[in-house]
Motif scaffolding. Structure first.
Motif, mmCIF file in Angstrom:
data_model
loop_
_atom_site.group_PDB
_atom_site.id
_atom_site.type_symbol
_atom_site.label_atom_id
_atom_site.label_comp_id
_atom_site.label_asym_id
_atom_site.label_seq_id
_atom_site.Cartn_x
_atom_site.Cartn_y
_atom_site.Cartn_z
ATOM 1 N N VAL A 1 -115.300 29.794 0.843
ATOM 2 C CA VAL A 1 -114.585 28.768 0.089
ATOM 3 C C VAL A 1 -113.264 29.373 -0.360
ATOM 4 C CG1 VAL A 1 -114.608 27.250 -1.922
ATOM 5 C CG2 VAL A 1 -116.740 27.776 -0.725
ATOM 6 N N VAL A 2 -112.175 28.662 -0.074
ATOM 7 C CA VAL A 2 -110.850 29.180 -0.394
ATOM 8 C C VAL A 2 -110.222 28.348 -1.492
ATOM 9 C CG1 VAL A 2 -108.513 29.568 0.486
ATOM 10 C CG2 VAL A 2 -110.503 30.105 1.922
ATOM 11 N N LYS A 3 -109.731 29.037 -2.522
ATOM 12 C CA LYS A 3 -108.926 28.339 -3.521
ATOM 13 C C LYS A 3 -107.505 28.878 -3.389
ATOM 14 C CE LYS A 3 -108.188 27.506 -8.431
ATOM 15 N NZ LYS A 3 -106.785 27.926 -8.468
ATOM 16 N N ALA A 4 -106.597 27.983 -3.127
ATOM 17 C CA ALA A 4 -105.201 28.399 -2.977
ATOM 18 C C ALA A 4 -104.564 28.504 -4.356
ATOM 19 C CB ALA A 4 -104.455 27.377 -2.130
ATOM 20 N N SER A 5 -103.530 29.292 -4.445
ATOM 21 C CA SER A 5 -102.858 29.452 -5.736
ATOM 22 C C SER A 5 -102.060 28.206 -6.092
ATOM 23 C CB SER A 5 -101.934 30.677 -5.707
ATOM 24 O OG SER A 5 -101.037 30.535 -4.618
ATOM 25 N N ALA A 6 -101.739 27.389 -5.084
ATOM 26 C CA ALA A 6 -101.046 26.128 -5.355
ATOM 27 C C ALA A 6 -101.535 25.086 -4.364
ATOM 28 C CB ALA A 6 -99.530 26.307 -5.223
ATOM 29 N N LEU A 7 -101.504 23.843 -4.815
ATOM 30 C CA LEU A 7 -102.051 22.756 -4.008
ATOM 31 C C LEU A 7 -101.346 22.633 -2.664
ATOM 32 C CD1 LEU A 7 -104.359 21.058 -4.921
ATOM 33 C CD2 LEU A 7 -102.753 19.230 -5.528
ATOM 34 N N TRP A 8 -100.031 22.798 -2.688
ATOM 35 C CA TRP A 8 -99.238 22.574 -1.472
ATOM 36 C C TRP A 8 -99.581 23.562 -0.369
ATOM 37 C CZ3 TRP A 8 -96.666 26.980 -0.356
ATOM 38 C CH2 TRP A 8 -96.340 27.820 -1.436
ATOM 39 N N ALA A 9 -100.160 24.727 -0.767
ATOM 40 C CA ALA A 9 -100.428 25.774 0.230
ATOM 41 C C ALA A 9 -101.615 25.428 1.116
ATOM 42 C CB ALA A 9 -100.665 27.100 -0.476
#
Lengths: 227, 437
Positions: free
Chosen positions: B266-274
């Motif tokens: 599961v990946v959480k990006a540091s920003a939504l746009w990424a």
């Protein structure tokens, strides 16, 4: 305010020939007219025609200057509301309502400014007839009491004309006599006309004039005791 | 005009739409009742046939409640599953079925999937803009609760930091979901596998101690037991993701050479746009695929949407049938008081007054039934929600929203206009005949 009645060439058609034919009849304002005759002679038909309730009647039913048969159904209803009170054999009250609400029934559809006066008159007439204008449903009233509520309803709008269809037929002898007394007293005190269809000889004997109907025609037109 | 509407607050738009639906009813009421006071008569008629009327109200209420309950329930289920997927913005796995992986990760439904190797994981974890890359290791269970191996950072993220007790600091510590029947301090051994096929004593050599409990999240993860991914690997006799000289280490970074593989990351990006760029860079033909669980859910909703429309149609047809039956019943009832109606006309009541009385009676029944139906529908939806919550481990909350109010308002409005028909039928009779009974 009293209204004279003139019938001219009144014919009420039925399935097999006319139910009623009255070439001419005149009644002075404030007169008490009884209508008698065997069952099926057309008594109620005549009463309904006079009230403008027979839609297919032809000829003229003149109340004063107004020809009822020339008016639309709505205009006839308006005329009845202003000028006629009606009393029915089996009272036709709303059993769930009290004496006051039944007597002031017309207040529900009359213009707002007239309502208070109408209710006051209903209470007054009930009081006159010895009935309190309680909220107790009229279902619990005796026949005589119920017909008194019916009379109060007919008089509440202060109509100059009262039409009654067998007003005493559902009552026992004593109650019928008491009711007749009350009804005629109120009618005469107010200078109103009364047209009553009845089998009740005691009632008919106290009218100004009595018509006898047979087979849809007037066969006798006599002065009663009162005339 | 359009701009004006769009600038209105949402609740005002909703309220206005309900009002618009009720407009025919209100206009009719104004026209019929103007200058009249028919309510005592309406009450008298309602009282005269009180049991029949109560039956009518009941029928209307049940049909309205069915329609409303279905709508609210479906929306509640959708909202709950969207909430469950909320923390799973991007999932990377070995190529396979996105639906299977969605069920395995978001909804913790066990399934056999291929594994991602350490090299791939390392690349994912090392990519710019990746804040959390959490390996998930499924397969074990404890008394029916799935035991999932992962990293501490993901547990904190799932619970949004709301953990009673503390996060694990050693290989033999565990954090449990809010509805797991294990107290803090309890010691347990996970069983190998799930359900009836679980081998209770397979991992008896491994004993884990509960050190923390996550706050409720309203998702299937409330039922999960979370342990360090290293512990899952160790229990199965595999390398634990770290080199032997560093085997006490906990959490990332992992050494690709000692990484046994993980079914999903599961990946959480540091920003939504990424997220979009990350999805593209993690999708490698034959090696890995990346997908947004929310997108898969949306596809699922599209399928469910058809079912919903079918259900809504059935509910609507039921409502129409009930309304028709009630109006027919009123028509028959009105025959019973046609003498009184004729009497009203004989006394000089206008047609509009008679319409007002009969229509008022019908509309009072319809309004009472609709309001009762909304209340019943709310109750039914709440009851169904509890059943669904228990079955799906998601917190399904069905609340009556504007959609349901609109449905009820539209039903009431349409039926009350239709109820003019029995009223008009009553007026067709001849007064003279009506008086004779």
């Amino acid at each position: 305010m009293a209204l004279p009645l003139s019938l001219r060439d009144l014919v009420v058609p039925g399935a097999d020939g006319p139910l009623l034919q009255v070439p001419a009849l005149d009644l002075t304002a404030g007169a008490l007219l009884g209508i008698r005759g065997p069952s099926g002679a057309g008594k109620t038909t005549l009463l309904h025609a006079i009230a403008g309730l027979r839609e297919r009647a032809t000829g003229r039913v003149l109340w004063g200057e107004t020809d009822l048969l020339a008016l639309s159904a709505e205009a006839r209803a308006r005329f009845r509301a202003c000028h006629m009170g009606m009393i029915f054999q089996d009272f036709l009250l709303f059993d769930e309502l009290g004496a006051g609400a039944n007597a002031a029934l017309a207040a529900m559809f009359r213009p707002r400014p007239e309502r208070a006066a109408l209710r006051a008159r209903a209470t007054e007439v009930l009081d006159h007839l010895g009935l309190p204008a309680t909220a107790r449903p009229v279902a619990s009233f005796s026949g005589g009491e119920r017909q008194r509520v019916g009379i109060a309803r007919a008089l509440a709008s202060d109509a100059p004309v009262l039409l009654a269809d067998e007003p005493t037929a559902a009552l026992h002898r004593a109650a019928a006599e008491a009711l007749t007394g009350d009804l005629l007293r109120l009618v005469r005190e107010g200078g109103r006309s009364l047209i009553a269809v009845s089998h009740d000889e005691a009632l008919l004997a106290r009218m100004d004039r009595v018509l006898t109907l047979e087979g849809g025609r007037i066969t006798d037109d006599s002065r009663g005791v009162g005339g | 005009m359009r701009d004006l509407w769009d600038n209105l607050p949402l609740w005002l738009q909703d309220a206005a739409s309900v009002l618009a639906l009720l407009a025919p009813l209100l206009v009719l009421a104004l026209w019929l009742l103007r200058g009249f006071a028919p309510w005592p008569l309406v009450r008298a008629l309602l009282a005269r046939f009180r049991w029949t009327n109560a039956l009518f109200v009941g029928l209307i209420a049940v049909s309205v409640a069915m329609g409303i309950g279905l709508l609210a329930q479906e929306r509640g289920l959708r909202a709950a599953s969207a909430r469950a997927a909320d923390k799973f913005a991007l999932v990377v796995a070995a190529p396979g079925s996105e639906m299977t992986l969605l069920l395995a990760t978001v909804f913790l439904q066990p399934s056999d999937v291929a594994l991602l190797d350490g090299e791939t994981f390392g690349r994912i974890a090392g990519t710019e803009n990746v804040e959390i890359a959490a390996p998930l290791a499924f397969g074990d269970s404890y008394h029916g609760a799935p035991v999932v191996g992962t990293v501490a950072g993901f547990v904190s993220y799932l619970a949004e930091g709301r953990i009673e007790g503390r996060i694990w600091e050693d290989h033999d510590e565990a954090v449990v979901g809010a509805s797991v029947a294990l107290e803090i301090g309890a010691v347990f051994s996970p069983a190998h596998g799930h359900g009836a096929g679980a081998e209770d004593d397979a991992h008896d050599h491994s004993r884990l101690r509960v050190v923390g409990r996550m706050a409720p999240t309203g998702t299937p993860w409330d039922r999960a037991v979370l342990i360090p991914v290293e512990a899952v690997w160790e229990v199965h006799g595999l390398a634990n993701g770290h080199a032997p000289q560093d085997e006490e280490a906990l959490g990332p970074p992992f050494d690709p050479a000692y990484f046994p593989g993980t079914p999903a990351v599961v990946v959480k990006a540091s920003a939504l746009w990424a997220n979009y760029a990350l999805r593209d860079s993690f999708t490698e033909t034959g090696r890995s695929m990346a997908f947004f669980p929310a997108t898969v859910l949306t596809q699922l909703y599209a399928v469910m949407g058809d079912v919903r429309q079918a259900m809504s149609l059935m509910a609507a047809v039921t409502q129409v049938l009930v309304a028709g039956a009630v109006l027919a019943g009123l028509l028959i009832l009105s025959r019973l008081f046609r003498r009184q109606i004729a009497m009203l006309r004989a006394l000089g009541a206008p047609r509009r007054f008679v319409l007002a009385v009969v229509w008022g009676q019908a509309s009072a029944l319809l309004a009472a039934g609709t309001v009762l139906g909304v209340i019943l529908g709310f109750g039914a939806a709440a009851g169904l929600s509890q059943v669904l919550s228990a079955r799906t481990d998601m917190q399904v909350r069905a609340v009556i929203g504007w959609d349901e109010i609109r449905l009820a308002a539209g039903f009431l409005s349409a039926c009350s206009v239709l109820s003019l028909l029995p009223a008009l039928a009553v007026l067709r009779g001849r007064i003279s005949e009506g008086l004779r009974g």
